[in-house]
Design an enzyme around this catalytic site. Structure first.
Site, PDB file in Angstrom:
ATOM      1  CG  HIS A 106      -2.261  -0.752   0.764  1.00  0.00           C
ATOM      2  ND1 HIS A 106      -2.222  -1.970   0.146  1.00  0.00           N
ATOM      3  CD2 HIS A 106      -3.564  -0.435   0.857  1.00  0.00           C
ATOM      4  CE1 HIS A 106      -3.452  -2.370  -0.109  1.00  0.00           C
ATOM      5  NE2 HIS A 106      -4.297  -1.449   0.312  1.00  0.00           N
ATOM      6  CG  ASP A 173      -7.302   7.871   9.019  1.00  0.00           C
ATOM      7  OD1 ASP A 173      -7.296   7.953  10.256  1.00  0.00           O
ATOM      8  OD2 ASP A 173      -7.129   8.847   8.267  1.00  0.00           O
ATOM      9  CD  GLU A 289      -7.851  11.319  11.276  1.00  0.00           C
ATOM     10  OE1 GLU A 289      -8.316  11.593  10.161  1.00  0.00           O
ATOM     11  OE2 GLU A 289      -7.199  10.277  11.502  1.00  0.00           O
TER      12      GLU A 289
HETATM   13  P1  FAD Z   1       4.186  -1.788   2.182  1.00  0.00           P
HETATM   14  O1  FAD Z   1       3.737  -0.685   1.316  1.00  0.00           O
HETATM   15  O2  FAD Z   1       4.119  -3.135   1.622  1.00  0.00           O
HETATM   16  O3  FAD Z   1       5.675  -1.498   2.709  1.00  0.00           O
HETATM   17  C1  FAD Z   1       6.046  -0.220   3.149  1.00  0.00           C
HETATM   18  C2  FAD Z   1       7.548  -0.197   3.458  1.00  0.00           C
HETATM   19  O4  FAD Z   1       7.807  -0.968   4.612  1.00  0.00           O
HETATM   20  C3  FAD Z   1       8.428  -0.787   2.360  1.00  0.00           C
HETATM   21  O5  FAD Z   1       9.652  -0.118   2.345  1.00  0.00           O
HETATM   22  C4  FAD Z   1       8.606  -2.213   2.800  1.00  0.00           C
HETATM   23  O6  FAD Z   1       9.785  -2.789   2.269  1.00  0.00           O
HETATM   24  C5  FAD Z   1       8.651  -2.061   4.297  1.00  0.00           C
HETATM   25  N1  FAD Z   1       8.114  -3.208   5.015  1.00  0.00           N
HETATM   26  C6  FAD Z   1       6.938  -3.848   4.800  1.00  0.00           C
HETATM   27  N2  FAD Z   1       6.813  -4.845   5.697  1.00  0.00           N
HETATM   28  C7  FAD Z   1       7.909  -4.832   6.478  1.00  0.00           C
HETATM   29  C8  FAD Z   1       8.358  -5.614   7.560  1.00  0.00           C
HETATM   30  N3  FAD Z   1       7.647  -6.633   8.040  1.00  0.00           N
HETATM   31  N4  FAD Z   1       9.545  -5.312   8.126  1.00  0.00           N
HETATM   32  C9  FAD Z   1      10.295  -4.270   7.666  1.00  0.00           C
HETATM   33  N5  FAD Z   1       9.922  -3.519   6.623  1.00  0.00           N
HETATM   34  C10 FAD Z   1       8.733  -3.789   6.038  1.00  0.00           C
HETATM   35  N6  FAD Z   1      -0.593   5.534   7.068  1.00  0.00           N
HETATM   36  C11 FAD Z   1      -0.783   6.097   8.272  1.00  0.00           C
HETATM   37  O7  FAD Z   1       0.151   6.279   9.047  1.00  0.00           O
HETATM   38  N7  FAD Z   1      -2.039   6.488   8.662  1.00  0.00           N
HETATM   39  C12 FAD Z   1      -3.133   6.281   7.887  1.00  0.00           C
HETATM   40  O8  FAD Z   1      -4.225   6.616   8.289  1.00  0.00           O
HETATM   41  C13 FAD Z   1      -2.957   5.667   6.628  1.00  0.00           C
HETATM   42  N8  FAD Z   1      -4.008   5.419   5.836  1.00  0.00           N
HETATM   43  C14 FAD Z   1      -3.814   4.805   4.641  1.00  0.00           C
HETATM   44  C15 FAD Z   1      -4.925   4.526   3.833  1.00  0.00           C
HETATM   45  C16 FAD Z   1      -4.764   3.884   2.630  1.00  0.00           C
HETATM   46  C17 FAD Z   1      -5.959   3.594   1.777  1.00  0.00           C
HETATM   47  C18 FAD Z   1      -3.459   3.543   2.190  1.00  0.00           C
HETATM   48  C19 FAD Z   1      -3.256   2.904   0.876  1.00  0.00           C
HETATM   49  C20 FAD Z   1      -2.353   3.824   2.972  1.00  0.00           C
HETATM   50  C21 FAD Z   1      -2.518   4.453   4.204  1.00  0.00           C
HETATM   51  N9  FAD Z   1      -1.433   4.744   5.028  1.00  0.00           N
HETATM   52  C22 FAD Z   1      -1.643   5.321   6.246  1.00  0.00           C
HETATM   53  C23 FAD Z   1      -0.059   4.520   4.559  1.00  0.00           C
HETATM   54  C24 FAD Z   1       0.513   3.227   5.066  1.00  0.00           C
HETATM   55  O9  FAD Z   1       0.914   3.370   6.411  1.00  0.00           O
HETATM   56  C25 FAD Z   1       1.716   2.862   4.208  1.00  0.00           C
HETATM   57  O10 FAD Z   1       1.272   2.580   2.918  1.00  0.00           O
HETATM   58  C26 FAD Z   1       2.518   1.733   4.771  1.00  0.00           C
HETATM   59  O11 FAD Z   1       3.573   1.520   3.886  1.00  0.00           O
HETATM   60  C27 FAD Z   1       1.775   0.459   5.077  1.00  0.00           C
HETATM   61  O12 FAD Z   1       1.423  -0.255   3.957  1.00  0.00           O
HETATM   62  P2  FAD Z   1       1.806  -1.796   3.771  1.00  0.00           P
HETATM   63  O13 FAD Z   1       1.578  -2.553   5.013  1.00  0.00           O
HETATM   64  O14 FAD Z   1       1.107  -2.226   2.554  1.00  0.00           O
HETATM   65  O15 FAD Z   1       3.382  -1.721   3.557  1.00  0.00           O
END
Ligand code: FAD
Length: 532
Positions: A106, A173, A289
């Site tokens: 994400h 969120d 918020e």
């Molecule tokens: P990924 O996008 O898959 O990874 C993000 C990063 O972390 C990459 O660099 C990856 O290599 C690394 N990573 C992933 N897993 C691990 C692990 N286990 N150990 C070490 N590194 C790792 N963020 C907020 O803070 N507040 C919000 O309210 C919020 N709302 C969101 C709403 C939506 C619809 C979306 C799409 C995103 C939102 N986000 C929010 C952003 C979100 O926190 C980031 O996208 C975050 O990267 C988490 O997504 P993911 O778990 O898919 O991680």
């Protein structure tokens, strides 16, 4: 995933003999020795490394739909041991390759991608290891916590803890994000002003470092790794377990929105409300918020459907009159013990606020309905084919002392003049003292700072218009001397990252040398693997 197609030896060989552009280190083109990669199939993980088109396509895209980087393979680990084996292999290799954990993909700018490297599809852990990988422990005296796999989605953590009458205290969120992914950034939402970001609510983690070592870390044990990994953008290790603080779960939520036409009144009221932030302070809010409403979007959007349609015309007429209006959003949790006092406490808090007369709206919803409020919007967009579109998001932290200038220069000028902003625009303050400066996340140097999130969706042919607006916002802040920091940061140059980390850069760099000296991990962040 396509029906299992582990990388056959010949595919490994083909990948490997082609000269690869390494994203690691000095980024010079290099030929990877065939002999080295011939070792891959001999590894115990060979059968879990796939290179079928479906796996590669999935790992080369993310929620942003702006960046595309092809890995050479995707690892579907069935245990922490598999991740260890992969990283050890990369670390011991004469030509290390990049490895990125992919949480739920994400990110919006390719942060979880690994150009000609290996992406670790963390969700695979869910299907293999015994149990749900959410284990709850503790007691009333010393407190409760959950040991959760880094691959777990927050929605699953929440559901599992609620079964025990417990809950994490700080959320995002949207709950379909992974624990490892949000802890690598910060994890913020309306609870952060009082409970801190998610990274401030972690007791301990298991991390596989870039040297291929599995380390347990906490504030007292391997603390450099602990503080480095929290907000560390995946640079120091892969989180395989996190111990998350839990508290007793409430049952229901009083959820209130109030509308403002005057920005300084809006922010004054926000700042007043977040000044009640003691964790045990029963009268404080649990969530705060704010959002911006303009004429281009409906009062409701995918982030949450709140206003009844019967009120839309009243709201729209205010937007038409003022161009932009601001919405303060608060929540107070309650349970059977507090159901008779919650209204009084809430009333006490909001009685002196200066929102527009008559423009206060209330809802009473279950706790999980409140926390999972974004999901229904997501499902609706998915059904309309509008979820998997480009998301040229911009998330910023803005110091409180300059938020009025930001409003005048950005919301009232750039946003109105360009007239393209439709998606949710969030704006809310947080207290710096709820953050721990030893952690990697960078925030402004003021006691109170705002987060501003432009959560734009666009077409595949016009996302650059939004990036132009984003760039204009950067330029405005720079020219006006507003010391913003990016959240979920994306920088295209090393200088940009050095500036981003500011006084934290030295420590960040030293921790990289200590835990991932060969610069293997999370190359998609482009901090140490910048080709530019
Ligand atoms: P990924 O996008 O898959 O990874 C993000 C990063 O972390 C990459 O660099 C990856 O290599 C690394 N990573 C992933 N897993 C691990 C692990 N286990 N150990 C070490 N590194 C790792 N963020 C907020 O803070 N507040 C919000 O309210 C919020 N709302 C969101 C709403 C939506 C619809 C979306 C799409 C995103 C939102 N986000 C929010 C952003 C979100 O926190 C980031 O996208 C975050 O990267 C988490 O997504 P993911 O778990 O898919 O991680």
């Amino acid at each position: 995933m396509a029906e299992n197609s582990p990388i056959p030896t010949y595919i490994v060989v083909i990948f490997i003999i082609s000269p690869l552009i390494s994203t690691i280190g000095n980024s010079k083109p290099c030929s990877v020795p065939l002999s080295h990669y011939n070792k891959f199939p001999a590894l115990d993980i060979a059968g879990k490394l796939l290179a079928d088109p479906e796996s590669l396509t999935s790992a080369s895209t993310d929620f942003g739909h702006i960046v595309k980087e092809n890995p050479i393979a995707v690892l579907y680990p069935s245990s922490t041991q598999d991740i260890l084996s992969l990283i050890k292999e990369a670390y011991n290799s004469s030509v290390p390759f990049g490895i990125a954990a992919r949480g739920n993909g994400h990110s919006t700018r390719g942060q979880a991608m690994a150009h000609v490297g290996v992406v670790v599809e963390m969700s695979a852990l869910k299907n293999h290891q015994n149990g749900s990988r959410v284990a709850i422990s503790g007691d009333n005296f010393s407190g409760f916590y959950a040991d959760v796999g880094g691959e777990q989605l927050w929605i699953d953590v929440l559901k599992a803890t609620l079964e025990h009458g417990l809950t994490p205290v700080s959320f995002t969120d949207y709950l379909y994000l992974t624990v490892g992914g949000t802890l690598s950034n910060a994890g913020i939402s309306g609870q952060a002003f009082r409970y801190g970001p998610q990274i401030a609510n972690v007791y301990e983690m298991d991390v596989v470092t870039g040297k291929g070592e599995l380390m347990t870390c906490s504030a007292n044990k391997n603390s450099d790794l602990f503080y480095g990994v929290l907000g560390g953008l995946g640079q120091f290790g892969i989180i395989t377990r996190a111990r998350i603080a839990l508290e007793t779960a409430p049952k229901r939520v009083k959820w209130v929105r109030m509308l403002y036409s005057n920005f300084s009144t809006f922010t004054k009221d926000q700042e007043y409300l977040i000044s009640f932030n003691g964790r045990r302070q029963t009268e404080a809010l649990n969530y705060l918020e704010g959002l911006l409403l303009n004429h281009r979007g409906s009062p409701n959007n995918w982030r949450s459907s709140f206003f009844p349609s019967s009120d839309h015309s009243r709201i729209i007429s205010k937007v038409t009159k003022h161009g932009i209006i601001y919405c303060l959003e608060v929540a107070k949790y309650y349970d059977d013990h507090t159901k008779n006092t919650v209204d009084k406490e809430l009333q006490q808090l909001i009685k002196d606020l200066s929102y527009l007369p008559g423009l206060r709206f209330e809802k009473d919803v279950s706790y999980i309905e409140f926390l999972n409020r974004v999901r229904s919007g997501e499902l609706k967009l998915q059904s309309q084919g509008l979820w998997d579109v480009p998301h040229p998001w911009l998330n910023l932290f803005v110091p409180k002392s300059r938020i009025a200038d930001f409003n005048n220069g950005v919301f009232k000028k750039i946003v109105l003049e360009r007239n393209i902003t439709t998606g949710p625009v969030l704006i809310y303050p947080m207290n710096r003292n709820k953050w721990d400066d030893r952690m990697s996340t960078v925030i402004p140097e003021e006691d109170v700072f705002y987060t501003v999130g432009f959560l734009h969706s666009s077409g595949f042919d016009n996302w650059e218009d939004f990036d132009e607006q984003n760039n204009e916002i950067f330029k405005f802040c720079n020219d006006a001397g507003i010391k913003i920091k990016q959240y979920l940061a994306h920088h295209t140059t090393k200088a940009g990252w050095i500036n981003h980390f500011g006084s934290k850069w030295r420590t960040f760099k030293e921790r990289k040398a200590q835990f991932d000296p060969k610069k293997i991990l999370s190359p998609g962040q482009r901090i140490f693997n910048n080709n530019i």
